[in-house]
Design an enzyme around this catalytic site. Structure first.
Site, short mmCIF file in Angstrom:
data_model
loop_
_atom_site.label_atom_id
_atom_site.label_comp_id
_atom_site.label_asym_id
_atom_site.label_seq_id
_atom_site.Cartn_x
_atom_site.Cartn_y
_atom_site.Cartn_z
N GLY A 106 -17.84 38.08 54.12
CA GLY A 106 -16.60 38.78 53.80
C GLY A 106 -15.65 37.88 53.07
CB CYS A 138 -21.23 34.04 55.27
SG CYS A 138 -20.10 33.30 54.09
CE1 TYR A 139 -13.29 36.09 57.16
CE2 TYR A 139 -14.23 38.03 58.25
CZ TYR A 139 -13.14 37.24 57.93
OH TYR A 139 -11.89 37.59 58.37
CG HIS A 141 -24.47 34.79 51.97
ND1 HIS A 141 -23.89 35.95 52.43
CD2 HIS A 141 -23.46 34.03 51.50
CE1 HIS A 141 -22.59 35.90 52.23
NE2 HIS A 141 -22.29 34.73 51.68
CD GLU A 199 -26.74 38.06 53.05
OE1 GLU A 199 -27.08 37.24 53.92
OE2 GLU A 199 -25.57 38.18 52.64
CG ASP A 209 -34.05 61.09 45.30
OD1 ASP A 209 -34.95 60.24 45.38
OD2 ASP A 209 -32.93 60.86 44.81
CE LYS A 229 -35.08 57.20 43.27
NZ LYS A 229 -34.32 58.44 42.99
#
Ligand code: XMP
Length: 525
Positions: free
Chosen positions: A62, A89-90, A177, A179, A235, A380
């Protein structure tokens, strides 16, 4: 009308969004670990988070400093509920300050790829990962002392406490991070938190998603009937296939052929989709109607409005016919809403009723449908996996995006049947050659555009020609919001050009669009 029962609830990991652009990415990474996850805003009260019965909670990155004015905080109760928590992180710094550790405003910033030294290689987070690994940092403040009861498990040159763990309370945190791809062992560390730290089983697989959704759809629809509009896109096809699996003949799919489809597309829906799903399909051939309505129109916005208006009219006429058929009440409308749409619109619970647009199509005034949105939890690529799991062929599930108004917005100038046929041929050639060259995955989409109002002189055989140009617009993109033109191999371009000018009458030039987005859009219109 009764409200919908809640959708199937798999084990959920909540990702608390502290305003970084990373929360959705973290949710995706958790799902890649085959664990279901949802993003919630940091303003959600802890009681509400806990009411979702999460198996774990992740605090995202953040704003740069926990000491900044108005920086979001976290209620201590979050760490005391017995739910495993992972701060990144944050989120890591919030965890540290909230639980009594020390975060210094050192002014020593770390940004970008940074070497991380793991001091406890056998720890819950780091077991089996190298003692030195590259991680992605983006912070100003630094944690200098972990809260009581925590073990420091990694550090960097700048940050003495770059990771801490408390196995007893199941609280974990890393300054970096995990991710992002640049953190070389990030996914492994995240999985260690999920499986080892939080004890979650990796059961979120396409097969399970199908099973859960089928049960939820059956519970929601009961013995009523549902309708679903098919567009030819991924979709709506996957949503329809899921609902079809759940309720079989209680579902009717409607496909409006507006005559602006590409070569073979309508047949794909008529044959491949039905073959794979066994769905009741009502195909409405409305191409004449659309062509008549579009006659003489060149302005792109007017074209779009006409196509939209006619589409609704035809679709509603088809609905009306279905409503008049013998059988149980038609109470549900299936839509292929995806998770990013849900997050962007603030994350509702999905029990909305919608009124059909009865002002244009002559539907009775009191028709209200409840929505069935079986893809509301999915990204997706997960939709594609579910589609394959349901047996839909690759030509449907791996399709590149194609605009609803179809080739109608790829003819610059008036739309006529002849021009559509010409563009369909050129487009089919380009698609064939791109597929043959193995470029489908690399290219986001490649609009093929007819400049119907332009003619230029050429020469063919021993005569002069005065034909139209065709534009190739291959683009690379992550999300269609921005794009760059794809640096395609010249020999593939040459082959497409040669084939189009040889095989498509009235086309004597093929040109390549080398504009990024912005400033250009992907479609020409
Ligand atoms: P632009 O041309 O705005 O397109 O860069 C961005 C993406 O959106 C697609 N597109 C549409 N998709 N209905 C759709 O379903 C539409 O009316 C429409 N217009 C553009 C376009 O193909 C690209 O992927």
């Amino acid at each position: 009308m009764p409200s919908a029962p809640p959708a199937a609830a798999p084990d959920v990991v909540l990702v608390v969004d502290f305003g970084a652009q990373y929360a959705q990415l973290i949710a995706r990474r958790v799902r890649e670990a085959r664990v279901y996850s949802e993003v919630v805003p940091s303003t959600m009260p802890v009681a509400e988070m806990l009411a979702k019965n999460p198996k774990a909670i992740i605090l995202s990155g953040g704003p740069s400093s926990v000491y900044a004015d108005g920086a979001p905080s976290v209620d201590r109760a979050l760490f005391e509920a017995g739910v495993p928590v992972f701060g990144m992180c944050y989120g890591f710094q919030l965890m540290a300050t909230t639980l009594g550790g020390t975060v210094d405003n050192t002014g020593a910033r770390e940004y970008g790829r940074t070497p991380l030294a793991v001091s406890r290689p056998g720890s819950t987070l780091f077991e089996g990962t190298p003692a030195e690994q590259s991680v992605w940092m983006s912070h100003g403040d630094a944690c200098s002392a972990a809260p009581e009861g925590f073990t420091v498990t990694a550090s960097t040159d700048v940050v003495p406490v770059a990771a801490f763990e408390n196995d007893e309370k199941k609280l974990y945190g890393v300054q970096y991070h995990p991710e992002v791809m640049h953190s070389t062992h990030g996914q492994q560390v995240l999985e260690h938190f999920l499986y080892r730290g939080a004890g979650i089983e990796p059961t979120w697989t396409p097969g399970n998603i199908v099973e859960e959704q089928v049960a939820a759809i059956r519970a929601q629809v009961g013995d009523k009937r549902a309708i679903c509009g098919l567009s030819g896109g991924v979709d709506s096809a996957v949503a329809a296939a899921l609902v079809q699996k759940a309720i079989g003949s209680q579902l009717t799919c409607v496909y409006v052929d507006h005559g602006l489809m590409r070569k073979g597309e309508t047949e794909q829906v008529e044959k491949d989709f039905v073959a794979a799903t066994g769905a009741n399909l009502k195909v409405v051939d409305a191409s004449e109607r659309f062509l008549n309505a579009l006659a003489g129109v060149s302005d792109p916005e007017t074209k779009r409005k006409i196509i939209g208006r006619e589409f609704i009219r035809v679709f509603e006429q088809a609905q009306l016919e279905i409503l008049q058929e013998e059988g149980p009440e038609v109470a549900f409308l299936v839509q292929g809403t995806l998770y990013p749409d849900v997050v962007e619109s603030g994350g509702g619970e999905g029990t909305a009723n919608i009124k059909s647009h009865h002002n244009v199509g002559g539907l009775p005034d009191d028709i209200e449908f409840q929505l069935v949105e079986p893809l509301r939890q999915l990204f997706k690529d997960e939709v594609r996996l579910v589609g394959s799991e349901l047996g839909l062929p690759d030509v449907i599930v791996q399709r590149q995006p194609f605009p609803g108004p179809g080739l109608g917005i790829r003819i610059v100038g008036e739309i006529t049947k002849e021009r559509l046929d010409l563009l369909r041929e050129a487009d089919a050639i380009a698609r064939q050659e791109l597929t043959a060259a193995g470029l489908d995955a690399e290219i986001w989409q490649c609009p093929v555009v007819l400049l119907a109002d332009v003619r230029s002189v050429g020469v063919q055989g021993d005569g002069r020609t005065y034909g139209h140009p065709i534009v190739l617009r291959p683009v690379s993109s992550e999300d269609a919001m921005t794009a760059d033109w794809t640096r395609m191999p010249y020999d593939v371009l040459a082959k497409i050009s040669t084939r189009i000018t040889n095989e498509v009458a009235d086309v004597n030039r093929v040109v390549l669009d080398v504009t990024s987005k912005p400033p250009g859009t992907i479609e020409w219109e």
